[in-house]
Design a protein around this motif. Structure first.
Motif, PDB file in Angstrom:
ATOM      1  N   GLY A 824       2.014 -36.833 -14.156  1.00 46.23           N
ATOM      2  CA  GLY A 824       1.599 -37.269 -12.879  1.00 46.23           C
ATOM      3  C   GLY A 824       2.062 -38.534 -12.179  1.00 46.23           C
ATOM      4  O   GLY A 824       1.776 -38.830 -11.139  1.00 46.23           O
ATOM      5  N   TYR A 885       3.907 -29.389 -11.624  1.00 49.88           N
ATOM      6  CA  TYR A 885       3.064 -30.244 -12.600  1.00 49.88           C
ATOM      7  C   TYR A 885       2.441 -31.500 -11.807  1.00 49.88           C
ATOM      8  O   TYR A 885       1.419 -31.714 -12.211  1.00 49.88           O
ATOM      9  CB  TYR A 885       3.940 -30.568 -13.641  1.00 49.88           C
ATOM     10  N   TYR A 886       3.252 -31.835 -10.871  1.00 51.73           N
ATOM     11  CA  TYR A 886       2.787 -33.274 -10.190  1.00 51.73           C
ATOM     12  C   TYR A 886       1.726 -32.800  -9.156  1.00 51.73           C
ATOM     13  O   TYR A 886       0.679 -33.513  -9.403  1.00 51.73           O
ATOM     14  CB  TYR A 886       4.114 -33.642  -9.256  1.00 51.73           C
ATOM     15  N   GLY A 889      -1.570 -32.915 -11.147  1.00 52.50           N
ATOM     16  CA  GLY A 889      -2.012 -34.031 -11.690  1.00 52.50           C
ATOM     17  C   GLY A 889      -1.395 -34.134 -13.109  1.00 52.50           C
ATOM     18  O   GLY A 889      -1.708 -35.041 -13.807  1.00 52.50           O
ATOM     19  N   GLY A 890      -0.455 -33.284 -13.514  1.00 52.24           N
ATOM     20  CA  GLY A 890       0.249 -33.459 -14.964  1.00 52.24           C
ATOM     21  C   GLY A 890       0.317 -31.930 -15.453  1.00 52.24           C
ATOM     22  O   GLY A 890      -0.206 -31.097 -15.061  1.00 52.24           O
TER      23      GLY A 890
END
Length: 901
Positions: A824, A885-886, A889-890
């Motif tokens: 992230g 994904y970002y 938060g990952g």
């Protein structure tokens, strides 16, 4: 591995029968006539897309995009994104421990959010090899191996117990116990299938190419066997294990033509160092390199694997050797069954994936082609600070002298003229006095990985040692020598060929089977040697047969480090210095007082091959690998919990539940711009993952050491950062802890930085903690090739824990950029021609980064403002999946939310 929807390419299934068993496969050539023009590496991507096409994980357009691959693709301009599902994942324990830690923590998080924790379980087969990094605390001793392994088991019992628990708690995971060998060689000799065989949806047999992603950048070594594979971050590997496909841009493929034959004195190490320098100069980052031409047939599989292993050093994604009959012969040599080999051959012929390097009409189209005549390869080393700075041995003595006086840099130490003759003396245990100066060798290691997969250079080293001993040559006692083979098979054929006594007589005792000197685990040098080096400011040397020699990686007291073949490691150890002209200067004298030169003891390639053909036989591989999963008595007696949830210990300094999922909700978090951020570090070019997250020893005055001391540990029990990757508190404190880190915000080299508001210089971790208390987000401003080196997930996890929200770099290493996204962290890239220097950034500014909340796009322009200095950057989210994904938060947070659906 198949998807959940109907496969639109099912009509292209074909089959053959052998011994009453029907084997299905996808008849790739019949799908489209363009197939025969595709590079062999791209054909593997195509097969995976065809077989896994369900229009959910893998789309029909992915197949069409791969079929339409064209040599005119230009890296950076292409937006052709495809999905790839590798056949399996391989982990080594340094990344295997954090992967199992993350899985255990993800199970807890899923349970706490009301889901079924056992959904967190590998779907893609995972092989975990415990090739533990052994500290060479004992050398020049007949029982060094037993002592080192006993000590390592004592140090790492908790970690090994945890991994053994993981093997029971998670399905579809094979663990190879400690002491078996280094991960890449075990993969080559034992784990690789070349062609995978598994059950199809209707329980019938289906064949497809073996392919793999691994949590070490040198996973590419398996490309030498014709298995397409490359390194990914541990975070991305975990997602693949959970059934997620890899989103990637369709790469350019560089055709590297080999012709001619190696000369009688050249080794595969010389060849790979030559190729590494050549391809670095050509520029192949983010590209596939595929080898072809008649010269390939002249190379053994071990030679090819040596070239493929060094792929991260020349910067490509893969260095691929298509499968040929030599590949199948190697499988026979390594004790794969004849039935299996026959099935593989039939499948490869049917799908036109079996290469004949002599037939030019099999040559596919490539983006670009380059040629190397093998006969032009000369004896070489690389250094003193980078693996692609090749130097011919004939000019080595001049090159080193030039490095001494050159400005500080990759080829310079800036030793003042009045200090060039500096030297020092010390007393040794034998009562004699010894003198060292600039260029003196103090570490000589035949270390695991690149070269210990190759019988030709290992047996060559043994024959050179034999010739040297018979000539009466020896090695000075203060030089720390060691031999760490890649697997037990190496020990077997060294013993059978009768060269081990000669290696031992020169001090090259077998000390273990894991990552050692190449990763910084040479163990301590004698205090007399260290004091002499430090007191006189000497540039002393390490010579090793590994693949990395970055500053600060090998040992704090070897400022110059050279990569070399195992033969040259011994030669330089006998010489005692690197500034020697082997042509005109002797190594020593024999019993008759006659001068002995290197040419007098150097074995020819044909002499080495004669010994290899006699002693490297299938029975050795059968003997070693038939018992590999059993492990040692220590491993067998480890008692572990049977629970599906790990019982975390509050006092453990090795295994700790990570904080990555604390406060996580089912709903996506709101995205915000990054406002009023401070620069934690201002760094230059070629900052490696070793700079960001060292794997070696824990300095006694570091934040990590303070943390461990507060918990009652003494320095002898600190172990290494690599061994403590299951504890986020240690790893956060060890982030950027490399003693050679050059931070332009600090007044001295090392893990220090400036807390800008107060003007105080302090440890990097302490500065990050102060910023956290002040509520200040952080950024990094860095140069070119940020994150090169090992595919180390803690190089992204550590900065995340320090509060880094974004990195602004001139360019990124492929795997590290992916890892940043996976945690992230926003990767931004200066526009071409721009840098911190051209924009006059001091690192003392307040940074504001404007991120459009609802309209993020791959590669879009993002504006950054730094104290009124406004400039544009490129958002290095390269795919839509990166953005997904970002937003979560990952990558692991995304997988948890998927499991809750």
């Amino acid at each position: 591995m198949s998807g959940s929807g109907a496969n639109p390419f099912a009509q292209f299934k074909a089959s053959f029968t052998q011994d009453g068993t029907v084997y299905n496969y996808f008849d790739l050539p019949s799908i489209d006539s363009k197939y025969d023009l595709l590079p062999f590496s791209i054909r593997v991507l195509l097969e995976s897309a065809v077989r896994n096409c369900d229009n959910f994980h893998v789309l029909e357009k992915d197949v069409q995009s791969i079929l339409a691959w064209t040599p005119s693709l230009k890296q950076g301009a292409s937006d052709v994104e495809v999905s790839f599902k590798p056949a399996r994942v391989i982990l080594q324990d340094f990344t295997g421990v954090p992967a199992v830690v993350d899985f255990a923590a993800m199970r807890d998080a899923v349970r706490e959010l009301g889901g079924n924790p056992e959904k967190i379980n590998p779907i893609c087969p995972a092989d975990l090899v415990i090739d533990h990094s052994v500290q060479v605390d004992f050398a020049r001793a007949s029982d060094a191996l037993a002592k080192n392994q006993s000590l390592e088991f004592e140090r790492n019992k908790e970690r090994f117990t945890f991994l053994k628990w993981g093997a029971r708690a998670f399905d579809n995971m094979l663990i190879v116990p400690p002491g078996s060998g280094i991960v890449h060689q075990v993969n080559l000799e034992y784990l690789a299938r070349v062609v995978f065989e598994s059950n199809d949806a209707d329980d019938s047999k289906i064949l497809y190419p073996d392919s793999v992603v691994g949590t070490d950048s040198h996973t590419t070594m398996i490309n030498g066997l014709g298995v397409l594979g490359w390194g990914v971050g541990g975070i991305e590997a975990e997602a693949v294990m959970l059934g997620q496909s890899i989103a990637m841009l369709l790469p350019e493929v560089i055709g590297y033509r080999l012709e001619g034959k190696l000369g009688p004195l050249a080794t595969s190490t010389d060849l790979v160092l030559t190729i590494t320098k050549h391809l670095r100069q050509l520029g192949v980052v983010g590209k596939f390199v595929e080898f072809y031409g008649p010269g390939v047939a002249e190379l053994s599989i071990a030679d090819r694997a040596t070239i493929s292993n060094m792929c991260p050093e020349y910067g490509a994604t893969v260095g691929y050797f298509p499968i040929d009959e030599n590949t199948l012969s190697y499988m026979r040599q390594t004790n794969r069954s004849e039935k299996k080999i026959d099935i593989i051959r039939q499948y490869l012929k049917a799908t036109r994936q079996l290469r004949n390097y002599a037939l030019e009409d099999q040559d596919p189209r490539y983006t670009e082609t380059v040629t190397l005549d093998l006969s032009t390869v000369v004896t070489s080393v690389s250094g003193p600070k980078r693996p692609h700075d090749r130097v011919s041995v004939s000019s080595m003595f001049q090159d080193f002298k030039s490095c001494l006086t050159s400005p500080v840099g990759f080829k310079g130490f800036a030793v003042p003229s009045e200090a060039l003759a500096a030297s020092g003396e010390f007393q040794w245990d034998d009562g004699k006095s010894y003198k060292i100066g600039h260029g003196s060798v103090v570490i000589a290691a035949i270390t695991s990985c690149t070269n210990t997969s190759n019988p030709s250079v290992m047996l060559g080293a043994g024959l050179l040692a034999k010739n040297a001993v018979q000539k009466g040559l020896s090695i000075l006692p203060y030089i720390k020598t060691s031999l760490s083979p890649g697997s037990g098979v190496v020990t077997y054929y060294l013993r059978e060929s009768g060269v081990i006594p000669y290696l031992e007589q020169l001090g090259f005792d077998i000390v273990g089977y894991g990552c050692m000197t190449c990763i910084g685990n040479s163990g301590p040098l004698d205090e007399n040697v260290v004091n002499t080096i430090e007191k006189n400011g000497l540039v002393c040397c390490g010579v090793l047969s590994g693949n990395r020699n970055f500053e600060g990686r090998i040992h704090p007291n070897t400022r110059a480090n050279y990569l070399a073949s195992p033969l040259l490691v011994i030669a330089y150890a006998i010489a005692g210095r690197v500034d020697i002209d082997f042509e005109t200067e002797p190594l020593g004298v024999d019993e008759h007082g006659k001068e002995v030169f290197l040419r007098d003891i150097w074995p020819t390639r044909s002499q080495i091959q004669e010994v290899e053909h006699k002693h490297v036989i299938p029975a050795m591989f059968q003997e070693v690998y038939s018992k590999i999963q059993l492990g040692s008595q220590d491993w067998q007696t480890l008692e572990v919990s049977d629970g599906k949830l790990y019982p975390w210990s509050g006092v453990s300094t090795y295994i700790k539940r990570p904080p990555f999922f604390e406060g996580m909700t089912r709903e996506l978090p709101k995205l915000n711009s990054i406002d009023k951020a401070r620069c934690l570090l201002l760094l230059g070019d070629s900052v490696t993952t070793d700079h960001i997250s060292p794997a070696g020893s824990i300095a006694r005055k570091s934040p990590a050491a303070r943390y461990l001391a507060e918990r009652g540990l003494t320095p002898r029990d600190f172990n290494s950062y690599g061994s403590r990757r299951g504890n986020d508190a240690v790893m956060a404190r060890g982030t950027f802890a490399n003693i050679r880190l050059v931070n332009k915000l600090a007044s001295r080299t090392g893990p220090n930085t400036l807390h800008v508001p107060s003007g105080e210089e302090m440890d990097i971790f302490d500065a990050a903690e102060r910023y956290r208390e002040e509520g200040t987000p952080l950024v990094l401003v860095v140069g070119k090739d940020y994150g090169s080196g090992s595919s180390r997930d803690w190089a992204a996890k550590g900065p995340f824990l320090l509060g880094i929200k974004a990195v602004i770099a001139e360019s990124y290493e492929r795997i590290h950029r992916s890892n940043l996204v996976g945690m992230g962290i926003v990767p931004l890239q200066f526009l071409p021609g721009q840098s911190a220097e051209t924009l006059k950034l001091s690192g003392r500014e307040v940074f504001n980064i404007a991120l459009p909340e609802g309209d993020l796009k791959p590669g879009q322009v993002i504006q950054v403002e730094a104290d009124g200095n406004v400039f544009e950057t490129t958002l290095r989210f390269d795919t839509e999946v990166d953005i997904t994904y970002y937003r979560n938060g990952g990558i692991l947070n995304y997988m948890i939310r998927k499991m809750l659906d």
